[in-house]
Design a protein around this motif. Structure first.
Motif, PDB file in Angstrom:
ATOM      1  N   GLU A  49       0.833  -1.202   0.000  1.00 43.40           N
ATOM      2  CA  GLU A  49       0.000   0.000   0.000  1.00 43.40           C
ATOM      3  C   GLU A  49       0.872   1.259   0.000  1.00 43.40           C
ATOM      4  OE1 GLU A  49      -3.115   2.485  -0.224  1.00 43.40           O
ATOM      5  OE2 GLU A  49      -3.155   0.305  -0.460  1.00 43.40           O
ATOM      6  N   PHE A  50       1.960   1.222   0.736  1.00 40.97           N
ATOM      7  CA  PHE A  50       2.893   2.344   0.767  1.00 40.97           C
ATOM      8  C   PHE A  50       3.463   2.606  -0.630  1.00 40.97           C
ATOM      9  CE2 PHE A  50       7.327   3.764   1.140  1.00 40.97           C
ATOM     10  CZ  PHE A  50       7.128   4.982   1.765  1.00 40.97           C
ATOM     11  N   VAL A  51       3.890   1.552  -1.313  1.00 36.12           N
ATOM     12  CA  VAL A  51       4.452   1.697  -2.664  1.00 36.12           C
ATOM     13  C   VAL A  51       3.382   2.218  -3.625  1.00 36.12           C
ATOM     14  CG1 VAL A  51       5.421   0.415  -4.613  1.00 36.12           C
ATOM     15  CG2 VAL A  51       6.240  -0.033  -2.305  1.00 36.12           C
ATOM     16  N   ARG A  52       2.156   1.745  -3.501  1.00 33.69           N
ATOM     17  CA  ARG A  52       1.062   2.238  -4.353  1.00 33.69           C
ATOM     18  C   ARG A  52       0.831   3.736  -4.153  1.00 33.69           C
ATOM     19  NH1 ARG A  52      -2.589  -1.366  -2.308  1.00 33.69           N
ATOM     20  NH2 ARG A  52      -1.630  -3.335  -2.819  1.00 33.69           N
ATOM     21  N   ARG A  55       3.754   5.737  -5.771  1.00 28.08           N
ATOM     22  CA  ARG A  55       3.676   5.736  -7.232  1.00 28.08           C
ATOM     23  C   ARG A  55       2.526   6.573  -7.756  1.00 28.08           C
ATOM     24  NH1 ARG A  55       5.104  -0.556  -8.536  1.00 28.08           N
ATOM     25  NH2 ARG A  55       7.330  -0.365  -8.129  1.00 28.08           N
ATOM     26  N   SER A  56       1.443   6.654  -7.015  1.00 33.08           N
ATOM     27  CA  SER A  56       0.292   7.438  -7.460  1.00 33.08           C
ATOM     28  C   SER A  56       0.480   8.931  -7.192  1.00 33.08           C
ATOM     29  CB  SER A  56      -0.985   6.944  -6.789  1.00 33.08           C
ATOM     30  OG  SER A  56      -0.972   7.257  -5.415  1.00 33.08           O
ATOM     31  N   GLY A  57       1.467   9.292  -6.383  1.00 31.95           N
ATOM     32  CA  GLY A  57       1.730  10.692  -6.100  1.00 31.95           C
ATOM     33  C   GLY A  57       1.025  11.206  -4.861  1.00 31.95           C
ATOM     34  N   LYS A  58       0.326  10.357  -4.147  1.00 32.10           N
ATOM     35  CA  LYS A  58      -0.369  10.782  -2.933  1.00 32.10           C
ATOM     36  C   LYS A  58       0.576  10.965  -1.759  1.00 32.10           C
ATOM     37  CE  LYS A  58      -4.662   8.434  -4.117  1.00 32.10           C
ATOM     38  NZ  LYS A  58      -5.577   7.362  -3.758  1.00 32.10           N
ATOM     39  N   LEU A  59       1.715  10.304  -1.819  1.00 37.97           N
ATOM     40  CA  LEU A  59       2.663  10.355  -0.719  1.00 37.97           C
ATOM     41  C   LEU A  59       4.030  10.704  -1.275  1.00 37.97           C
ATOM     42  CD1 LEU A  59       2.973   9.728   2.336  1.00 37.97           C
ATOM     43  CD2 LEU A  59       3.628   7.431   1.676  1.00 37.97           C
ATOM     44  N   ARG A  60       4.705  11.647  -0.643  1.00 42.71           N
ATOM     45  CA  ARG A  60       6.037  12.045  -1.089  1.00 42.71           C
ATOM     46  C   ARG A  60       7.057  11.566  -0.076  1.00 42.71           C
ATOM     47  NH1 ARG A  60       6.508  18.028  -2.816  1.00 42.71           N
ATOM     48  NH2 ARG A  60       8.383  17.158  -3.717  1.00 42.71           N
TER      49      ARG A  60
END
Length: 61
Positions: A49-52, A55-60
């Motif tokens: 979930e962290f990697v997703r 990759r989606s840009g929700k988390l930097r």
């Protein structure tokens, strides 16, 4: 708990590329790359979930 493993280069990128550009010193550049790269392991509940999210840009990072 699952682990998230990542590798990070802690050396000088300028020095690495200078070694690569000389041609003769490419083996030394590879050795420098291998010695200055560290492995970082982190325990997480859900690393997928962290990697997703990254990759989606929700988390930097």
């Amino acid at each position: 708990m699952a682990r998230l493993v990542r590798y990070e280069f802690l050396g000088s990128t300028v020095f690495f590329w200078l070694l690569c550009l000389t041609g003769v010193l490419v083996p030394f550049a590879v050795i420098y790359l291998l010695h200055r790269t560290v492995r970082i392991e982190e325990e997480m509940e859900d690393p997928d979930e962290f990697v997703r999210q990254v990759r989606s840009g929700k988390l930097r990072i």
